[in-house]
Write an enzyme that holds these catalytic residues in place. Sequence first.
Site, short mmCIF file in Angstrom:
data_model
loop_
_atom_site.label_atom_id
_atom_site.label_comp_id
_atom_site.label_asym_id
_atom_site.label_seq_id
_atom_site.Cartn_x
_atom_site.Cartn_y
_atom_site.Cartn_z
N GLU A 1 -5.61 -10.92 -2.00
CA GLU A 1 -6.49 -10.80 -0.82
C GLU A 1 -7.96 -10.78 -1.23
OE1 GLU A 1 -5.25 -7.59 1.80
OE2 GLU A 1 -3.16 -7.87 1.29
N GLU B 1 0.80 -1.24 0.00
CA GLU B 1 0.00 0.00 0.00
C GLU B 1 0.83 1.28 0.00
OE1 GLU B 1 -2.82 -0.54 3.21
OE2 GLU B 1 -3.79 -2.21 2.20
#
Length: 387
Positions: free
Chosen positions: A292, A182
């Site tokens: 994910e 991220e």
Amino acid sequence: MLKVLRKPIITGLALALLLPAGINSAAAETSSDQSSSALSVPSIAERYKKSFSIGAAVEPYQLEGTNAAVLKRHYNSIVAENVMKPINIQPEEGKFNFTEADKLVKFAKENGMDLRGHTLIWHSQVPEWFFLDEEGNPMVNETDLQQREKNKKLLLKRLETHIKTVVKRYKNDIKSWDVVNEVIDDSPQNDRGLRESAWYKITGDEYIKVAFETDRRYAAKDAKLYINDYNTEVEPKRTNLYNLVKDLLDQGVPIDGVGHQAHIQIGWPSIADIEQSINMFAGLGLDNQITELDVSLYGWPPRPAYPTYDAIPDSEFERQAVRYNQLFELYERLGDKISNVTFWGIADNHTWLNDRAEQYNNGVGVDAPFVFDTEYNVKPAYHAIMD
Ligand code: GLA
């Protein structure tokens, strides 16, 4: 219509505070027995073995009982939901705690599964000590130029020590690493769209390069190194990620692939955007992993402004199945560009999406993002991906 909204950056941290590793809402989760249909239907991993491995995120307590049986039947790859994050692995400087992570290594080995390494560097679920100088002051606040230079060196040294220690330990066990997580912002504060985390404020983009270089130095020769993020299908984030990766590759930074978290919803993002994103990164010669995956029934956050259910109507499971069908049809078609598809959980009885319902909506809006239900029975989505 489901509203498109982003994940807030506090999610992981908030989760870590709410649910320390190993005691996630386990008590609230239902158990099951041998009658669960997931235990008798054909294996998802077997179905997709020609295209990619199939993974699940797990907590160590899930390595037994029905969870373990479902894992062994349907998944040939696992990843730590939490126990390999910096706050779990090195809560205090120099004090590494591998006990929980080792349980996953053992389970993967015993069952011939791959293990993904998640995650070495992140702005969330990272202990504060990383960012304090030797006097205990927050390094992000430093204005003196000379001291800033010293701080940068100190933080990069800490980063190297962390990565070296973790990667050397699991050299023979982990072949895919989420090196940085991220690093791109949804609402960019700067030209390049880099997230202005403490890592960035103290080192600029250098932490990203040093992270990959350090991992490459200590990982197995055949290990693959990923840059992992959510909303990789969404502009301007996608282009900012693309430009960053291209720039790093041009500088010789050893990136092997992009991890697309894929915390998605029934109606968002579009299949065309997902396809374009995978093709863009494949065009740079990179591998793609779906790291994910969960398909939420709701928009973000699941507030009353969006439809939420106490009892989810069957029609929603049917809509979800249509979505899963389209997704896996796409993944399979792009199978030579995707090496792993990992669900962020095993079955609907354990998902971080329910913690956000607690956090934002008084528990209303229980989600059900996977292909197995809370009792490990197959859902319409299971049949949709097995066709
Ligand atoms: C991010 C992280 C995961 C997990 C999820 C949900 O996607 O990469 O490790 O924490 O958030 O919180």
